[in-house]
Write a protein that holds these residues in place. Structure first.
Motif, PDB file in Angstrom:
ATOM      1  N   SER A  61       0.825  -1.190   0.011  1.00 54.86           N
ATOM      2  CA  SER A  61      -0.013   0.218   0.078  1.00 54.86           C
ATOM      3  C   SER A  61       0.903   1.227  -0.019  1.00 54.86           C
ATOM      4  O   SER A  61       0.343   2.255  -0.225  1.00 54.86           O
ATOM      5  N   VAL A  62       2.119   1.017   0.126  1.00 55.50           N
ATOM      6  CA  VAL A  62       2.983   2.081   0.358  1.00 55.50           C
ATOM      7  C   VAL A  62       3.995   2.031  -0.789  1.00 55.50           C
ATOM      8  O   VAL A  62       4.435   0.869  -0.913  1.00 55.50           O
ATOM      9  N   ALA A  63       4.795   3.073  -1.382  1.00 59.84           N
ATOM     10  CA  ALA A  63       5.883   2.852  -2.234  1.00 59.84           C
ATOM     11  C   ALA A  63       7.006   3.061  -1.320  1.00 59.84           C
ATOM     12  O   ALA A  63       7.249   3.859  -0.368  1.00 59.84           O
ATOM     13  N   PRO A  64       8.430   2.218  -1.567  1.00 60.70           N
ATOM     14  CA  PRO A  64       9.523   2.226  -0.838  1.00 60.70           C
ATOM     15  C   PRO A  64      10.214   3.654  -0.885  1.00 60.70           C
ATOM     16  O   PRO A  64      10.057   4.340  -2.088  1.00 60.70           O
ATOM     17  N   SER A  65      10.961   3.805   0.053  1.00 63.31           N
ATOM     18  CA  SER A  65      11.571   5.132  -0.086  1.00 63.31           C
ATOM     19  C   SER A  65      13.291   4.962   0.028  1.00 63.31           C
ATOM     20  O   SER A  65      13.642   3.794   0.004  1.00 63.31           O
ATOM     21  N   ALA A  66      14.160   5.945  -0.355  1.00 61.83           N
ATOM     22  CA  ALA A  66      15.350   5.780  -0.431  1.00 61.83           C
ATOM     23  C   ALA A  66      15.957   5.490   0.888  1.00 61.83           C
ATOM     24  O   ALA A  66      17.060   4.751   0.970  1.00 61.83           O
ATOM     25  N   ASP A  67      15.499   6.051   1.954  1.00 60.85           N
ATOM     26  CA  ASP A  67      16.035   5.986   3.373  1.00 60.85           C
ATOM     27  C   ASP A  67      15.107   5.039   4.375  1.00 60.85           C
ATOM     28  O   ASP A  67      15.198   5.023   5.287  1.00 60.85           O
ATOM     29  N   ALA A  68      14.710   3.963   3.692  1.00 60.28           N
ATOM     30  CA  ALA A  68      13.905   3.087   4.469  1.00 60.28           C
ATOM     31  C   ALA A  68      14.549   2.096   5.292  1.00 60.28           C
ATOM     32  O   ALA A  68      15.750   1.738   4.834  1.00 60.28           O
ATOM     33  N   ARG A 158      24.053  -3.204   5.857  1.00 57.88           N
ATOM     34  CA  ARG A 158      23.380  -2.125   6.458  1.00 57.88           C
ATOM     35  C   ARG A 158      21.941  -2.583   7.267  1.00 57.88           C
ATOM     36  O   ARG A 158      20.768  -1.950   6.817  1.00 57.88           O
ATOM     37  N   ILE A 159      22.093  -3.718   7.957  1.00 54.34           N
ATOM     38  CA  ILE A 159      20.833  -4.221   8.241  1.00 54.34           C
ATOM     39  C   ILE A 159      20.512  -3.506   9.637  1.00 54.34           C
ATOM     40  O   ILE A 159      21.071  -3.275  10.527  1.00 54.34           O
ATOM     41  N   ASP A 160      19.129  -2.988   9.793  1.00 53.44           N
ATOM     42  CA  ASP A 160      18.730  -2.309  10.914  1.00 53.44           C
ATOM     43  C   ASP A 160      17.818  -3.119  11.967  1.00 53.44           C
ATOM     44  O   ASP A 160      17.879  -2.590  12.959  1.00 53.44           O
ATOM     45  N   ALA A 161      17.359  -4.159  11.417  1.00 56.05           N
ATOM     46  CA  ALA A 161      16.413  -5.110  12.299  1.00 56.05           C
ATOM     47  C   ALA A 161      16.685  -6.657  11.899  1.00 56.05           C
ATOM     48  O   ALA A 161      16.784  -6.768  10.921  1.00 56.05           O
ATOM     49  N   LEU A 162      16.692  -7.682  12.986  1.00 53.97           N
ATOM     50  CA  LEU A 162      16.838  -8.661  12.499  1.00 53.97           C
ATOM     51  C   LEU A 162      15.483  -9.524  13.053  1.00 53.97           C
ATOM     52  O   LEU A 162      15.246  -9.443  14.333  1.00 53.97           O
ATOM     53  N   LEU A 163      14.673 -10.315  12.297  1.00 51.70           N
ATOM     54  CA  LEU A 163      13.725 -11.235  12.886  1.00 51.70           C
ATOM     55  C   LEU A 163      14.336 -12.741  12.581  1.00 51.70           C
ATOM     56  O   LEU A 163      14.399 -13.336  11.640  1.00 51.70           O
ATOM     57  N   VAL A 164      14.259 -13.551  13.572  1.00 55.67           N
ATOM     58  CA  VAL A 164      14.641 -14.620  13.915  1.00 55.67           C
ATOM     59  C   VAL A 164      13.637 -15.720  14.035  1.00 55.67           C
ATOM     60  O   VAL A 164      12.930 -15.420  15.366  1.00 55.67           O
TER      61      VAL A 164
END
Length: 272
Positions: A61-68, A158-164
């Motif tokens: 529903s949203v477009a990705p941004s450059a600083d996502a 440049r990973i900002d979060a991790l889901l395991v």
């Protein structure tokens, strides 16, 4: 009183109050007030409706941004039913909120080797109907020598979060990463753990993803074994998974067997 389960806890509600609330939903539907009818079902029902609508869309529903923000998804440990479904929901939920999603291939060894790939909305299409783990998983707990490579992989991508998502091996991996945050700043990111295990032997978690499917399979299998033994007296030994946890063998006994034992007890009591 009406006794039920709400948020994994036994909850009692006055019966008349529950009946009135149920009748109100029918009135909302008759009046065409569908939003109120959905909200009257409770927060959990409303959340599931929103999730279903989001997952069934053809695109985010949203477009990705450059600083996502960049979020990585990884399986760890043994296979469990529902791993693909978890990955699909995680990927589409993240993309629908404007994040960039990456799949770590092959579990913890993939994180060590830097095997990451960006996933799009269509990459997880159809995963809800397949078993296994399309992103791959391994029963491997990293050792101290692997931590540097894992940290480098997170930094370089440049990973900002991790889901395991996984069982005991996922627990051990996340615990090690959090314990080594001082030595490796790359681990100082939000790390979420979603328990998925057939054994259901994970601490502080009443029902891990996959254990309910395993329990249903055990009950169905025992029912078939019981029917095959109805013509003669036989003894069957059913072995289940669970390691040192007795969840599956305790609850996996066939309801029909329990009912038969109850009838025998009642008959013995009446005869005595």
């Amino acid at each position: 009183m009406l006794v039920g389960v709400r948020r994994d806890e036994v909850y009692a509600t006055p019966l008349l109050e529950a009946v009135e609330a149920t009748h109100k939903i029918a009135d909302y539907v008759a009046d065409g007030d569908y939003a109120s009818a959905i909200s009257a079902r409770g927060h959990g029902f409303t959340t599931m409706v929103d999730i279903y609508r989001m997952l069934s869309e053809a695109r985010p529903s949203v477009a990705p941004s450059a600083d996502a923000k960049r979020i990585a998804v990884m399986h760890a440990g043994a296979l469990a039913p529902g791993m693909n479904q978890l990955a699909r929901v995680a990927v589409r939920t993240g993309l629908d909120r404007g994040y960039d999603l990456f799949a770590i291939q092959g579990g913890v060894p993939g994180l060590i080797d830097g095997d990451l790939r960006e996933v799009a909305w269509s990459d997880v299409e159809g995963m809800a109907h397949t078993g296994g783990a399309n992103f791959g998983t391994r029963r491997y707990v990293p050792v101290d020598a692997d931590l540097y490579k894992m940290a480098r992989t997170l930094e370089e991508n440049r990973i900002d979060a991790l889901l395991v998502m996984g069982g005991f091996h996922a627990y051990a991996t996340v615990e090690m990463m959090e314990a080594e945050r001082r030595r490796y700043p790359a681990f100082n990111i939000p790390i979420a753990l979603l328990p998925a295990s057939i054994d259901n032997n994970l601490p502080d978690w009443p029902m891990a993803v996959g254990s309910d499917t395993a329990l249903n399979t055990i009950v169905s299998s025992i029912d078939m074994v019981r029917m095959s033994a109805s013509a003669s007296k036989r003894a069957f030994v059913v072995e289940t998974m669970g390691r040192t946890c007795g969840f599956l063998p305790l609850l996996g006994r066939s309801p029909a067997v329990r009912r038969r034992r109850t009838c025998r007890r009642r008959a013995s009591r009446s005869s005595s």
